[in-house]
Enzyme design. Structure first.
Site, PDB file in Angstrom:
ATOM      1  N   HIS B  47      -2.745   4.701   2.091  1.00 52.33           N
ATOM      2  CA  HIS B  47      -3.365   3.033   1.931  1.00 52.33           C
ATOM      3  C   HIS B  47      -1.870   2.304   2.100  1.00 52.33           C
ATOM      4  CE1 HIS B  47      -5.779   0.023   0.266  1.00 52.33           C
ATOM      5  NE2 HIS B  47      -4.750  -0.537  -0.015  1.00 52.33           N
ATOM      6  N   HIS B  93     -12.148  -3.001   0.495  1.00 48.35           N
ATOM      7  CA  HIS B  93     -12.071  -2.608  -0.919  1.00 48.35           C
ATOM      8  C   HIS B  93     -13.288  -1.667  -1.115  1.00 48.35           C
ATOM      9  CE1 HIS B  93      -9.890  -4.360  -4.751  1.00 48.35           C
ATOM     10  NE2 HIS B  93      -9.060  -3.621  -4.070  1.00 48.35           N
TER      11      HIS B  93
END
Lengths: 230, 740
Positions: B47, B93
């Site tokens: 990430h 998300h």
């Protein structure tokens, strides 16, 4: 017309309102802060839309106890005009400057779409640029717009001509089905007894420019300008 | 957390491989503390480090004369003229939105808003790109409900209009929906704020919400596939407070109007760790934090917990020491926490102290420079078999009614009606009214009266990418370009949100590499650079039998363009009397088409071929004709092809259309439902002038029908499909799925 817009923490439609007022009056309204205890000399105080204090507790409940609200009361007591839109309407009911209350929408979902309103009376400072029975389009943007009051209160505000606008269909018909949020008697906006205070859920300030898709909301502001020239 | 022994086993739990842990040991020259291991593990997570994707991302074009800041800052910045910049980015998300749809989606919106206002822009529009599982899957309804409520709940409260987006349904998203949120803001080009820390001794200020134990290791979670334990990961999902975000926006913008800020960054994924490490790292300085001063929501938090927390609505700011009082007063006014929690040093290290103990001391250069970088093995390139012969079992009328009501085309009004799309007074074209949303730059933003407007869109066709990642990646860019041209805007730049499966599987890595290659080719051909983006990998679900299901690869593209005059923006609503002119060639491409899937139940063949030179030529032609005032309605042809586009334009304008006989040589279903690219459908009152202009520009154009004011679409064979039937079919899907 000297206008001021009250900003609470979480207010978010103060710019929309300023655009609409500026468009009609050519004058930029003042921004007022929720902690202000005195107001400058104003013809109109606007409580705009948003989520004051996050709508935590109840919509408008905390804002109704802000320092500025004493000044708004004083302004109203001397005949000053007060307009509350959406969260501003909720604040005015919580402050008991307007009758009734606003609950969660009957469908339990946020509503953001255009709807039609019918003008119930055109002899007020807010509605004089319309004719009684006029139908206009207006954007809705609320989760808690379900207007309620006890039956006696509803009868009384009907009798005393305090209903400003009702939700209707494009032809002006009013029925429970034409109320988007479950509001009693399809009430979208109410006056106080003096009809110098108006609260309504929809957003006429978001429809004042052909660029935004129409000018249906303009008469509200034109009415105020004509009535409150100073 | 009780004191665990730091070793390779714990490192693996934190998502670091043995090799990566060896590298940590080499950098530190000792066994790291728990806090240090936590910092390494999040900074080296997929990430935050883009370790699997970086080698490919670097191949994308990121520059143009109008690009002010490309990838590497919190968001991309492009010059839109008159001293103004548009700042925008899209971010995923996905994993949190499966575990806890409302909070997952809400905090997705909150996070991307911060990426934009941290650079000095007032956010003026939100968009999104959503992918859900099969409508037949009982879980889908709950996820759609939560995600839509979450996006609305956050965006409506902060007062940023949600003006556009796209939604697809496919079984590959059953256990892994995609929630990609995009924010666009406007700033003055001379008031853009960056994150590189500077000024030895300058105070480091923490503002916003207090830190709690929520979201610890969220970034690591986002870097692994889901198993049956997904539910147990709920505590790693952050909880959003849009009210605090609204205060934070106003307070930060007020502070930005002063000269107090040296550098600013939001605390997003990996919270205090990534913000402090990146700010100091970019500035080539060191940073020392004393966690005793961090505003805390819970008692007894450890350094590890505070450094790894992903509590929302927090920012880190390096300020000029002589402006501390000015800054503090602004945050006091907005009733937000303001705390000096450290200072900038010359050590080149991040030093974290807590209760008088040094809990972490890591050299920043090696943390960044020795971050893992993988050129992962690529599987064989997938070459799709061309679609064989097909037959039409149901005819044009039935196919149109089925397509117009299918999950990927049905009216999205049920969704949009829960998003405030008008707040701010800038929205010129609301969701569904045009191919791209249009927001005007208001006087508030510009400081002068303006009709300058931004056009915004999000696009991707995952089934094309699955069939051929290169074509699909390029097509996503081309469709964004087309949607902007269709409203009359000049396309400027894109943000991308690359959602793929597990990169350690060669076939997935091949999809990723090929999609990027296709995107790069299209971005270059269209002068449409990538200025920001986000990568989301490991979008896979573990099945009970040990296999995994990957999502359809989804490189979502967020496109931004400008219109000099918002009054010229064209929507898709037809009016009676207009002629319909089709721009572009139609060969009847049915491979991977919605017609094929919805009518024949097949997801087969190659996606429609792309001709990027034609895209560019046709796009420029459409823009020119809109600028010339010749176009009253406009729509690009995409999912479902020509007849679906006609139906959408007719329904929007409440007028029927009489359709002309198709050209010979094509089967009717190829003409009406083929998904050939580089095509537009224009409504014009001056068809002769339009055709003449097309002829001289070398652009294929053909009159295909007329808006006749009737109440239905009349096919050339004489059959009329009423608008009421179309509308009923179009409007049914979402209410039937969600309100039943």
């Amino acid at each position: 017309m000297r206008a001021g817009i009250v900003v609470f923490p979480g207010t978010n439609r103060e710019r929309d309102m300023a655009i609409a007022l500026h468009r009609v009056t050519g004058i930029r309204p003042m921004m007022l802060w929720h902690r202000d205890t005195k107001l400058p000399k104003l013809d109109l105080v606007v409580l705009p839309g948003g989520f004051s204090h996050g709508d935590y507790l109840r919509c408008g409940a905390m804002a109704a106890h802000s320092p500025v609200m004493s000044a708004v009361r004083a302004h109203a007591a001397t005949g000053g005009a007060v307009l509350g839109v959406c969260n501003g309407f909720q604040i005015l009911t919580e402050a008991q400057l307007l009758p009734g209350a606003l609950l969660r929408n009957a469908g339990l979902r946020f509503l953001s779409q255009d709807w039609h309103l019918r003008v119930e009376r055109a002899d007020t400072i807010f509605t004089s640029a319309w004719r009684q029975g006029d139908i206009f389009r207006v954007p809705l943007a609320h989760g808690d717009g379900n207007y309620i009051a006890d039956a006696d209160t509803l009868d009384r505000i009907e009798d005393e001509g305090q209903v400003a606008f009702r939700y209707c269909d494009a032809e002006g018909r009013v029925s429970p089905e034409t109320s988007p949020n479950g509001s009693a008697r399809s009430i979208a906006g109410v006056f106080d007894r003096s009809r110098r205070i108006l609260g309504l859920m929809p957003h006429p300030e978001d429809l004042v420019d052909p660029l935004m898709g129409g000018t249906d909301g303009l008469p509200l502001f034109k009415s105020l300008l004509e009535s409150l020239v100073s | 957390m009780t004191a665990r022994t730091v070793d390779a086993a714990l490192a693996r739990e934190f998502g670091l491989s043995n090799e990566e842990y060896e590298r940590v040991l080499a950098i530190m020259g000792r066994t790291p503390s728990l806090t240090e291991l936590g910092i390494f593990s999040v900074m080296w997570s997929e990430h935050c480090s883009y370790k699997s994707s970086r080698v490919w991302l670097k191949t994308l074009p990121t520059t143009a004369p109008w690009v002010i800041h490309g990838p590497g800052e919190n968001a991309g910045v492009v010059d839109i003229g008159r001293g103004l910049a548009a700042i925008f980015k899209m971010e995923s998300h996905n994993h949190p939105s499966f575990i806890e749809p409302y909070q997952g989606a809400a905090t997705g919106v909150g996070g991307i808003l911060r990426d934009v206002f941290t650079m000095g822009a007032r956010p003026v529009a939100n968009l999104n790109a959503l992918r859900f599982g099969s409508p037949e899957n009982p879980v889908t309804r709950r996820i759609v409900d939560g995600v839509v409520r979450g996006i609305g709940g956050y965006g409506n409260c902060v007062g940023v209009p949600t003006v556009g987006g796209e939604i697809n349904f496919h079984p590959s998203f059953d256990g892994n929906p995609l929630v990609n949120a995009m924010t666009v803001g406007i700033a003055r080009t001379d008031r853009i704020f960056l994150s590189a820390a500077a000024g030895i001794g300058n105070p480091v200020v923490y503002v916003g919400s207090r830190t709690g134990r929520d979201g610890i290791h969220g970034a690591t979670m986002a870097s692994a596939e889901f198993g049956a334990d997904a539910e147990a990961k709920r505590p790693t999902v952050q909880v959003g407070d849009p009210f605090v975000e609204k205060l934070l926006i106003e307070a930060c913008l007020e502070l930005m109007a002063t000269d107090a800020i040296v550098a600013i960054q939001d605390m997003g994924a990996a919270g205090l760790t990534s913000s402090s490490v990146e700010m100091a790292g970019k500035g080539g300085v060191g940073i020392e934090l004393d966690l005793d001063h961090v505003p805390q929501r819970e008692r007894g938090m450890t350094a590890y917990e505070m450094m790894l927390s992903e509590s929302q609505e927090r920012m880190l700011i390096v300020i000029r020491p002589d402006r501390e009082d000015v800054a503090r007063a602004i945050f006091d006014k907005w009733e937000l926490d303001f705390a000096v929690i450290g200072h900038i040093t010359e050590t080149g290290h991040i030093v974290v102290k807590h209760r008088g103990v040094v809990e972490a001391d890591i050299p920043l250069d090696p943390l960044a420079e020795q971050a893992p970088l993988y050129r992962r093995p690529l599987g064989d390139r997938v070459v799709p078999e061309p679609l064989g012969r097909v037959h039409d079992p149901i005819g044009t009328e039935a196919a149109l009614l089925r397509l117009i009501g299918s999950p990927d085309i049905a009216s999205r009004a049920w969704v949009w009606n829960q998003y405030d799309s008008t707040v701010g007074g800038r929205t010129v074209r609301r969701p569904g009214a045009a191919d791209a949303a249009v927001v005007v730059v208001s006087e508030d933003d510009a400081g002068f009266d303006s009709t300058l407007a931004l056009a915004l869109t999000t696009d991707c066709t995952p089934r094309y990418v699955q069939a051929c990642a290169r074509t699909g990646g390029a097509q996503a860019v081309a469709e964004a370009y087309r949607n902007l041209c269709a409203v009359g805007a000049t396309p400027l730049a894109v943000t991308d949100n690359l959602n793929f499966g597990n990169p350690e599987r060669p076939e997935i890595m091949r999809q990723f590499a090929d999609a990027i290659e296709g995107m790069g080719v299209a971005c270059r051909a269209l002068d449409f650079p990538v200025v920001s983006g986000n990568v989301s990998l490991y979008n896979e679900t573990k099945n009970p039998d040990g296999t995994t299901t990957a999502i359809l690869p989804t490189p979502a593209i967020g496109g931004l363009g400008v219109l000099e005059d918002a009054n010229r923006a064209v929507g898709l609503s037809l009016a009676p009397g207009l002629s319909l002119v089709l721009i572009g060639e139609t060969a009847g491409a049915l491979g991977q088409s919605l017609w094929l899937r919805e009518v024949l139940g097949q997801e087969e063949g190659a996606p429609p071929p792309l001709d990027l030179a034609a895209e560019r030529r046709h796009g420029a032609f459409v823009r020119d004709q809109i600028a010339a005032g010749r176009i009253a309605a406009s729509h690009d042809l995409a999912d479902g092809g020509l007849l679906v586009a006609i139906a959408e334009m007719a329904m929007a304008g409440r007028t029927g259309v009489a359709l002309d006989t198709p050209p010979s040589g094509l089967p009717p279903y190829g003409w009406w439902f083929g998904e050939d690219q580089a095509r537009y459908l224009l409504g014009t009152a001056e068809p002769d002038a339009l055709l003449a202009a097309a002829a001289s520009a070398g652009v294929p154009a053909r009159i295909i029908g007329h808006a006749d004011g009737s109440d239905g679409l009349t096919l050339p064979e004489g059959v009329t499909i009423s608008l009421a039937r179309l509308r009923a079919a179009h409007d049914r899907f979402f209410p039937a799925l969600m309100d039943a």
